[in-house]
Design a protein around this motif. Structure first.
Motif, mmCIF file in Angstrom:
data_model
loop_
_atom_site.group_PDB
_atom_site.id
_atom_site.type_symbol
_atom_site.label_atom_id
_atom_site.label_comp_id
_atom_site.label_asym_id
_atom_site.label_seq_id
_atom_site.Cartn_x
_atom_site.Cartn_y
_atom_site.Cartn_z
ATOM 1 N N ARG A 128 40.144 -28.814 -59.318
ATOM 2 C CA ARG A 128 40.492 -27.441 -59.387
ATOM 3 C C ARG A 128 39.565 -26.650 -58.540
ATOM 4 N NH1 ARG A 128 43.348 -26.500 -63.770
ATOM 5 N NH2 ARG A 128 43.795 -27.937 -65.253
ATOM 6 N N GLY A 129 38.764 -27.051 -57.603
ATOM 7 C CA GLY A 129 37.707 -26.651 -56.847
ATOM 8 C C GLY A 129 38.764 -26.271 -55.453
ATOM 9 N N CYS A 130 39.837 -26.933 -55.240
ATOM 10 C CA CYS A 130 40.682 -26.817 -54.164
ATOM 11 C C CYS A 130 41.352 -25.199 -54.312
ATOM 12 C CB CYS A 130 41.826 -27.820 -53.756
ATOM 13 S SG CYS A 130 42.926 -27.711 -55.024
ATOM 14 N N SER A 131 42.000 -24.789 -53.044
ATOM 15 C CA SER A 131 42.639 -23.548 -53.035
ATOM 16 C C SER A 131 44.061 -23.798 -52.657
ATOM 17 C CB SER A 131 41.874 -22.637 -52.289
ATOM 18 O OG SER A 131 42.645 -21.380 -52.141
ATOM 19 N N VAL A 132 44.870 -23.805 -53.405
ATOM 20 C CA VAL A 132 46.330 -23.780 -53.427
ATOM 21 C C VAL A 132 47.221 -22.646 -52.488
ATOM 22 C CG1 VAL A 132 47.120 -25.468 -54.820
ATOM 23 C CG2 VAL A 132 46.987 -23.146 -55.352
ATOM 24 N N THR A 133 46.149 -21.661 -52.731
ATOM 25 C CA THR A 133 46.582 -20.212 -51.890
ATOM 26 C C THR A 133 46.276 -20.364 -50.371
ATOM 27 O OG1 THR A 133 45.722 -18.795 -53.911
ATOM 28 C CG2 THR A 133 46.192 -17.641 -51.706
ATOM 29 N N VAL A 134 45.108 -21.102 -50.174
ATOM 30 C CA VAL A 134 44.939 -21.375 -48.775
ATOM 31 C C VAL A 134 46.186 -22.183 -48.092
ATOM 32 C CG1 VAL A 134 43.524 -22.386 -47.242
ATOM 33 C CG2 VAL A 134 42.675 -20.944 -48.957
ATOM 34 N N LEU A 135 46.546 -23.115 -49.014
ATOM 35 C CA LEU A 135 47.528 -24.124 -48.537
ATOM 36 C C LEU A 135 48.794 -23.387 -48.239
ATOM 37 C CD1 LEU A 135 48.992 -27.118 -48.163
ATOM 38 C CD2 LEU A 135 49.188 -27.006 -50.787
ATOM 39 N N ASP A 136 49.160 -22.355 -49.288
ATOM 40 C CA ASP A 136 50.325 -21.450 -48.930
ATOM 41 C C ASP A 136 50.502 -20.956 -47.802
ATOM 42 O OD1 ASP A 136 50.511 -20.851 -52.780
ATOM 43 O OD2 ASP A 136 51.502 -22.551 -51.300
ATOM 44 N N LYS A 137 49.008 -20.396 -47.302
ATOM 45 C CA LYS A 137 48.857 -19.384 -46.509
ATOM 46 C C LYS A 137 49.125 -20.154 -45.206
ATOM 47 C CE LYS A 137 45.921 -15.862 -48.009
ATOM 48 N NZ LYS A 137 44.505 -15.181 -48.051
ATOM 49 N N LEU A 138 48.666 -21.375 -44.888
ATOM 50 C CA LEU A 138 48.735 -22.504 -43.947
ATOM 51 C C LEU A 138 50.503 -22.788 -43.899
ATOM 52 C CD1 LEU A 138 45.594 -24.671 -44.476
ATOM 53 C CD2 LEU A 138 46.109 -23.047 -42.469
ATOM 54 N N VAL A 139 50.969 -23.253 -44.919
ATOM 55 C CA VAL A 139 52.298 -23.511 -44.634
ATOM 56 C C VAL A 139 53.290 -22.105 -44.192
ATOM 57 C CG1 VAL A 139 54.404 -24.098 -46.126
ATOM 58 C CG2 VAL A 139 52.247 -25.200 -46.643
ATOM 59 N N SER A 140 53.050 -21.235 -44.614
ATOM 60 C CA SER A 140 53.707 -19.967 -44.157
ATOM 61 C C SER A 140 53.445 -19.749 -42.598
ATOM 62 C CB SER A 140 53.032 -18.536 -44.837
ATOM 63 O OG SER A 140 53.359 -18.758 -46.284
#
Length: 569
Positions: free
Chosen positions: A48-60
Motif C-alpha cells: 500500500r506504500g506504492c503509488s499506482v497513480t505514478v504508474l498510470d502517469k508513466l504508462v500514459s
C-alpha cells in the motif's frame, strides 16, 4: 514480467517505476484492459506504500494520445482483415494468407515477416509509421481473429507431402515450389500447399533440366563407397511422411567437414547460418528445429545423453514441453520431426538408439596440394548448384517411380530410408540388393561403435569370449553385477567412471545394449522377477546375417549414374 515484479514489490516500492515493468503494463493496457486493471489493483494490495497513480502517469507517457492510438489500431486491424485471409493451424496459431498479384505469401501472424508486411501496408495506406506498442496490440487482435474466426489450415516448412509426390518450397521471392512425382518435376508459381518461412531461410536454386549429378562430388569430400548413402539421405530429407536418418560426418582437421556439410545443406534447406555450434540444452535443439527444416550442427566434440535422445526424437518425430513464460501452469509444447546433419572430429553418436538412426561417413584428409580457396570453391558451387539440384530432382522422380516395386524381406531400423535407397540404387543402374548390402554393413559397423563405447559391453564381450560357445547364462541382475564387477577389478583397462553403480544400473545398461547384441548373435532377455530379483538370460544364437559382410564394389560411374551425368574427378 508483471507477476515477477509483484513479488519484488513486497519489499521495494520502486519496482513499478522500472522501465521494463512500465513497458509490460503498457502492452497489457493496450491489449487486455481487464487484466491490466486486475494487476494494477493487485499491486496496490501487495504494497500500500506504492503509488499506482505514478504508474498510470508513466504508462500514459508510453501511450500519449490514446485516441490516435486506438484509431491506428483500428486501421491496422482493418488492413489485416481486408487484405489477408486469417486462419489458424492445428496448434491454434494464427496464419495470414496474403494474395498478391504475382504470388501468394503465407506468414504466421506473430512473426517478423508478417509484422514487416503490415508496417509496409500501413505506410502505403497512411504514409505514416506505427509505434511498436500500437503494432503489437493490432497483431494480438489479428491473431485472435485468425484463431476464432478463421478455418484450420495445414502449414508446412520447406517440404510437404502432395498427392501424388512431394512439394519443395524454393523460398524465393516469388514464393514458388517444385512438385516432384514419379513422372518428373515442375516448378509451380502457386503451391497447392501452404508454405510459411522464417527470416533466416534462404532460397534454393531454380533447378535446371538435364543436370549433372556427378558435379556434386567435385564440391564435397564424400568417399565413393558412401555416396549412394548420402544421395539417399538428401532425397529422404524431402519426405516429411517418413522418419529421417541422421547424417554424421566425421574426420580429422582438414577433411572439409564444414564445407561438405554446407554444400549438402544448400541442396535441402539453405539458411542465413548454414552451420551452428554445439547446442547448450535440449530446448535449443527443438527451438532450432521449429525454425529450420534441416537441423545442422558442426564441430561437435560430444553430446550429452539427453541431447542424443533429443536427436532420436527429431529423427522419428516427437516433442519438447516447458513452462510457458509469464504463466503459472500452461505448457509451451514444440512438436516436430526434422532431418539432422552433424559433424565432428570424433564420433558424437555413441548411444545405441542414436547410432541405429545414423548414416556415418568417415571423411579422408585432403592433401595440402589438393586444397582450394574458399572464394573459388564458393563461386564454382553457386555455378553448379542449379545443375546438381535439377539432377537430384530427376533422380528423386525416378526413385519414386521404382519405389512401389521395391519389397524388402529383411529390414533395418530405418526401413523407409532403406527402401528408398534400394529405389535410388536401381535408378542409378545398380543391381537389386546393392543398397541393402551397403546399408547392412553400415549398420553392423554402427553396432560395433556402440558397443566399443559402452563399458558394460566391453566387459561382457570379454566374459563371453573366455567361455565355451554356445554361451548360455541365466541369473539375477545382482549375480551378474557381482560377476562382471569382478571382471572389471581384474582388468585395469576397463573405464570405471562409466561403470554402473548398482544392479539396477546394470539392468538399465543391458536394456540399452540388447538390440545391438541381438544383431550380432547374442540374445539378452529379461525373464521377469523372482524372490531373488530380476532374472536375466544371456545366450549366443546363430548370428543372423542377411547379406554378405563384404561391402559391394562402387559403380556405376562413382554414383553419378549412367542417366544422371558421369562423375568427373
Amino acid at each position: 514480467m508483471i507477476e515477477a515484479a509483484l513479488v519484488r514489490l513486497i519489499d521495494d516500492v520502486g519496482v513499478l517505476a522500472e522501465d521494463p515493468v512500465v513497458r509490460a503494463f503498457t502492452v497489457l493496457k493496450a491489449t487486455d484492459m481487464a487484466t491490466y486493471l486486475r494487476l494494477r489493483h493487485a499491486a496496490k494490495i501487495t504494497n500500500r506504500g506504492c503509488s499506482v497513480t505514478v504508474l498510470d502517469k508513466l504508462v500514459s507517457k508510453e501511450l500519449p494520445d490514446s485516441d490516435d492510438d486506438s484509431s491506428a489500431i483500428d486501421d491496422l486491424v482493418d488492413i489485416g482483415r481486408t487484405q489477408c485471409q486469417l486462419h489458424h493451424d492445428a496448434d491454434r496459431l494464427a496464419v495470414a494468407i496474403i494474395p498478391i498479384a504475382d504470388r501468394q505469401e503465407v506468414w504466421r501472424v506473430i512473426s517478423t515477416g508478417y509484422e514487416s508486411w503490415l508496417r509496409a501496408a500501413y505506410w502505403r495506406a497512411k504514409e505514416s509509421g506505427v509505434p511498436d506498442m500500437t503494432l503489437r496490440a493490432a497483431l494480438a487482435t489479428l491473431s485472435a481473429a485468425g484463431v476464432n474466426d478463421g478455418d484450420e489450415v495445414a502449414v508446412h516448412l520447406r517440404a510437404a507431402e502432395a498427392e501424388p509426390g512431394y512439394l519443395i518450397d524454393l523460398c524465393d521471392e516469388h514464393w514458388r515450389a517444385v512438385h516432384v512425382t514419379a513422372r518428373g518435376w515442375q516448378v509451380l508459381n502457386t503451391s497447392p500447399q501452404l508454405f510459411t518461412r522464417t527470416q533466416s531461410q534462404r532460397a534454393l536454386p531454380v533447378p535446371q533440366a538435364s543436370g549433372d549429378l556427378g558435379l556434386l562430388w567435385q564440391h564435397v569430400n564424400i568417399p565413393a563407397d558412401r555416396r549412394l548413402l548420402v544421395l539417399t539421405w538428401l532425397l529422404d530429407c524431402f519426405r516429411p511422411d517418413t522418419p529421417f536418418p541422421i547424417l554424421e560426418l566425421v574426420g580429422e582437421q582438414g577433411s572439409a567437414k564444414s564445407t561438405t556439410q554446407s554444400v549438402l545443406r544448400s541442396l535441402v534447406d539453405p539458411n542465413k547460418v548454414m552451420l551452428r555450434g554445439r547446442p547448450k540444452t535440449v530446448e535449443d535443439i527443438f527451438v532450432a528445429a521449429q525454425n529450420n527444416w534441416l537441423v545442422s550442427y558442426e564441430n561437435l566434440s560430444g553430446l550429452t545423453a539427453e541431447q542424443q535422445d533429443a536427436f532420436c526424437t527429431l529423427a522419428t518425430g516427437g516433442g519438447f514441453a516447458s513452462r510457458q513464460l509469464y504463466t503459472n501452469g500452461e505448457e509451451h509444447v514444440m512438436e516436430t520431426k526434422r532431418p539432422v546433419v552433424l559433424n565432428g572430429i570424433a564420433v558424437v553418436a555413441t548411444r545405441p538408439d542414436l547410432i541405429d538412426r545414423v548414416i556415418h561417413v568417415s571423411m579422408p584428409v585432403i592433401p595440402a596440394t589438393a586444397r582450394k580457396d574458399d572464394a573459388d570453391t564458393h563461386d564454382a558451387w553457386e555455378r553448379d548448384r542449379p545443375l546438381v539440384f535439377g539432377a537430384l530432382l530427376d533422380l528423386f522422380a525416378s526413385a519414386l517411380a521404382i519405389l512401389p516395386t521395391v519389397h524388402l524381406t529383411h529390414k533395418q531400423r530405418m526401413a523407409d530410408y532403406e527402401r528408398l535407397g534400394e529405389a535410388v540404387a536401381r535408378a542409378l543402374g545398380f543391381e537389386a540388393g546393392h543398397f541393402q548390402t551397403l546399408y547392412a554393413e553400415l549398420v553392423r559397423a554402427g553396432i560395433d561403435r556402440a558397443l566399443e563405447s559402452n563399458s558394460v559391453a566391453q566387459v561382457l564381450d570379454k566374459y563371453i569370449q573366455e567361455h565355451i560357445t554356445p554361451f548360455n547364462w541365466q541369473g539375477t541382475a545382482g549375480q551378474l553385477y557381482d560377476l562382471l564387477n569382478g571382471q572389471t577389478l581384474l582388468d585395469r583397462s576397463t573405464d570405471r567412471s562409466t561403470w554402473p553403480k548398482s544392479p539396477k544400473g546394470l539392468a538399465d545398461q543391458l536394456r540399452r545394449i540388447a538390440p545391438a547384441y541381438r544383431a550380432k548373435g547374442v540374445e539378452i532377455s529379461h525373464l521377469g522377477h523372482s524372490r531373488e530379483g530380476a532374472i536375466w538370460r544371456i545366450a549366443t544364437t546363430p548370428e543372423f546375417r542377411t547379406f554378405d559382410a563384404t561391402p559391394p564394389s562402387v559403380s556405376p560411374v562413382s554414383v553419378g549414374g549412367t542417366r544422371y551425368g558421369a562423375h568427373r574427378e
